[in-house]
Design a protein around this motif. Structure first.
Motif, mmCIF file in Angstrom:
data_model
loop_
_atom_site.group_PDB
_atom_site.id
_atom_site.type_symbol
_atom_site.label_atom_id
_atom_site.label_comp_id
_atom_site.label_asym_id
_atom_site.label_seq_id
_atom_site.Cartn_x
_atom_site.Cartn_y
_atom_site.Cartn_z
ATOM 1 N N TYR A 88 0.826 -1.216 0.000
ATOM 2 C CA TYR A 88 0.000 0.000 0.000
ATOM 3 C C TYR A 88 0.860 1.265 0.000
ATOM 4 O O TYR A 88 0.449 2.302 -0.510
ATOM 5 C CB TYR A 88 -0.982 0.009 1.178
ATOM 6 N N ALA A 89 2.067 1.173 0.569
ATOM 7 C CA ALA A 89 2.948 2.341 0.630
ATOM 8 C C ALA A 89 3.767 2.503 -0.651
ATOM 9 O O ALA A 89 4.084 3.623 -1.043
ATOM 10 C CB ALA A 89 3.885 2.220 1.831
ATOM 11 N N THR A 90 4.112 1.390 -1.288
ATOM 12 C CA THR A 90 4.979 1.472 -2.469
ATOM 13 C C THR A 90 4.215 1.599 -3.786
ATOM 14 O O THR A 90 4.788 2.027 -4.777
ATOM 15 C CB THR A 90 5.910 0.243 -2.549
ATOM 16 N N GLU A 91 2.928 1.220 -3.797
ATOM 17 C CA GLU A 91 2.102 1.405 -4.997
ATOM 18 C C GLU A 91 0.720 1.911 -4.565
ATOM 19 O O GLU A 91 -0.267 1.195 -4.635
ATOM 20 C CB GLU A 91 1.982 0.098 -5.794
ATOM 21 N N PRO A 92 0.670 3.162 -4.101
ATOM 22 C CA PRO A 92 -0.590 3.689 -3.567
ATOM 23 C C PRO A 92 -1.704 3.779 -4.613
ATOM 24 O O PRO A 92 -2.878 3.686 -4.274
ATOM 25 C CB PRO A 92 -0.223 5.066 -3.040
ATOM 26 N N ARG A 93 -1.308 3.961 -5.865
ATOM 27 C CA ARG A 93 -2.260 3.929 -6.979
ATOM 28 C C ARG A 93 -1.737 2.932 -7.998
ATOM 29 O O ARG A 93 -0.519 2.829 -8.194
ATOM 30 C CB ARG A 93 -2.415 5.309 -7.623
ATOM 31 N N ARG A 94 -2.624 2.214 -8.618
ATOM 32 C CA ARG A 94 -2.210 1.173 -9.562
ATOM 33 C C ARG A 94 -1.242 1.739 -10.603
ATOM 34 O O ARG A 94 -1.525 2.729 -11.274
ATOM 35 C CB ARG A 94 -3.422 0.578 -10.258
ATOM 36 N N GLY A 95 -0.062 1.140 -10.658
ATOM 37 C CA GLY A 95 0.944 1.543 -11.632
ATOM 38 C C GLY A 95 1.750 2.776 -11.237
ATOM 39 O O GLY A 95 2.636 3.193 -11.970
ATOM 40 N N VAL A 96 1.447 3.362 -10.089
ATOM 41 C CA VAL A 96 2.172 4.540 -9.608
ATOM 42 C C VAL A 96 2.954 4.124 -8.362
ATOM 43 O O VAL A 96 2.365 3.774 -7.341
ATOM 44 C CB VAL A 96 1.206 5.699 -9.262
ATOM 45 N N PHE A 97 4.258 4.166 -8.476
ATOM 46 C CA PHE A 97 5.111 3.665 -7.397
ATOM 47 C C PHE A 97 5.744 4.823 -6.621
ATOM 48 O O PHE A 97 6.103 5.845 -7.193
ATOM 49 C CB PHE A 97 6.201 2.754 -7.967
ATOM 50 N N ASP A 98 5.875 4.603 -5.333
ATOM 51 C CA ASP A 98 6.465 5.600 -4.451
ATOM 52 C C ASP A 98 7.298 4.866 -3.398
ATOM 53 O O ASP A 98 6.747 4.190 -2.530
ATOM 54 C CB ASP A 98 5.372 6.427 -3.780
ATOM 55 N N PHE A 99 8.602 4.991 -3.488
ATOM 56 C CA PHE A 99 9.498 4.313 -2.557
ATOM 57 C C PHE A 99 10.049 5.269 -1.501
ATOM 58 O O PHE A 99 11.009 4.951 -0.801
ATOM 59 C CB PHE A 99 10.636 3.638 -3.341
ATOM 60 N N HIS A 124 -2.870 -8.600 4.813
ATOM 61 C CA HIS A 124 -4.306 -8.518 4.518
ATOM 62 C C HIS A 124 -4.942 -7.182 4.881
ATOM 63 O O HIS A 124 -5.874 -6.739 4.216
ATOM 64 C CB HIS A 124 -5.049 -9.649 5.227
ATOM 65 N N SER A 125 -4.450 -6.517 5.909
ATOM 66 C CA SER A 125 -5.105 -5.269 6.324
ATOM 67 C C SER A 125 -4.363 -4.026 5.820
ATOM 68 O O SER A 125 -4.740 -2.908 6.160
ATOM 69 C CB SER A 125 -5.227 -5.212 7.854
ATOM 70 N N GLN A 126 -3.338 -4.224 5.022
ATOM 71 C CA GLN A 126 -2.579 -3.074 4.514
ATOM 72 C C GLN A 126 -2.322 -3.227 3.017
ATOM 73 O O GLN A 126 -1.201 -3.073 2.558
ATOM 74 C CB GLN A 126 -1.284 -2.914 5.303
ATOM 75 N N LEU A 127 -3.372 -3.502 2.310
ATOM 76 C CA LEU A 127 -3.306 -3.581 0.850
ATOM 77 C C LEU A 127 -3.673 -2.218 0.276
ATOM 78 O O LEU A 127 -4.380 -1.437 0.911
ATOM 79 C CB LEU A 127 -4.286 -4.652 0.341
ATOM 80 N N PRO A 128 -3.213 -1.920 -0.930
ATOM 81 C CA PRO A 128 -3.606 -0.636 -1.532
ATOM 82 C C PRO A 128 -5.113 -0.584 -1.748
ATOM 83 O O PRO A 128 -5.738 -1.594 -2.085
ATOM 84 C CB PRO A 128 -2.851 -0.610 -2.854
ATOM 85 N N SER A 129 -5.696 0.575 -1.552
ATOM 86 C CA SER A 129 -7.159 0.716 -1.677
ATOM 87 C C SER A 129 -7.628 0.393 -3.087
ATOM 88 O O SER A 129 -8.752 -0.086 -3.268
ATOM 89 C CB SER A 129 -7.604 2.109 -1.255
ATOM 90 N N TRP A 130 -6.812 0.635 -4.105
ATOM 91 C CA TRP A 130 -7.232 0.374 -5.479
ATOM 92 C C TRP A 130 -7.387 -1.127 -5.751
ATOM 93 O O TRP A 130 -8.080 -1.517 -6.664
ATOM 94 C CB TRP A 130 -6.257 0.982 -6.480
#
Length: 132
Positions: A88-99, A124-130
């Motif tokens: 969830y932290a490294t790909e907050p939006r599908r295809g958009v990465f933030d390290f 399981h409880s920290q997946l990206p919202s998308w």
């Protein structure tokens, strides 16, 4: 849900328990006491005497806590990113990465000569919202 204050109390208690266990179980033998008296003894140096390392998990907001960051950088030999490298932290939006979060922890670890140990990438409880 745990509050920041309760997490801080848990961390403080964990540090105290870890220190007591290490100091009680890994103290230097008497033969080495004089030689070691002149060196600063840290929790990590005590662990190293038995071929171990001593580390702690850290999340990015905790690095802003000076007392916590100073203790982590001086007493420990390793750190594990708590959440900064999870999906969830490294790909907050599908295809958009933030390290950024992971890079901040690794930079701190490098600056303090700490090993970085990996942590759960998928939880399981920290997946990206998308995703859901």
């Amino acid at each position: 849900m745990r509050t920041p204050a309760s997490r801080a109390r848990t961390r403080t208690a964990a540090f105290g328990v870890g220190a007591a266990l290490l100091l009680g179980g890994l103290a230097a033998p008497a033969a080495h006491a004089d030689a070691d008296r002149h060196k600063a003894t840290t929790l990590d140096s005590l662990a190293q005497r038995t071929g171990r390392y001593f580390g702690s998990a850290v999340d990015n907001p905790e690095l802003a806590d000076t007392a916590y960051a100073d203790l982590l950088g001086s007493e420990f030999g390793a750190t594990t990113p708590g959440n900064g490298m999870k999906w969830y932290a490294t790909e907050p939006r599908r295809g958009v990465f933030d390290f950024t979060a992971g890079d901040e922890i690794v930079a701190y670890a490098k600056a303090h000569h700490l090993k970085v140990r990996g942590h759960t990438l998928l939880w399981h409880s920290q997946l990206p919202s998308w995703l859901t």
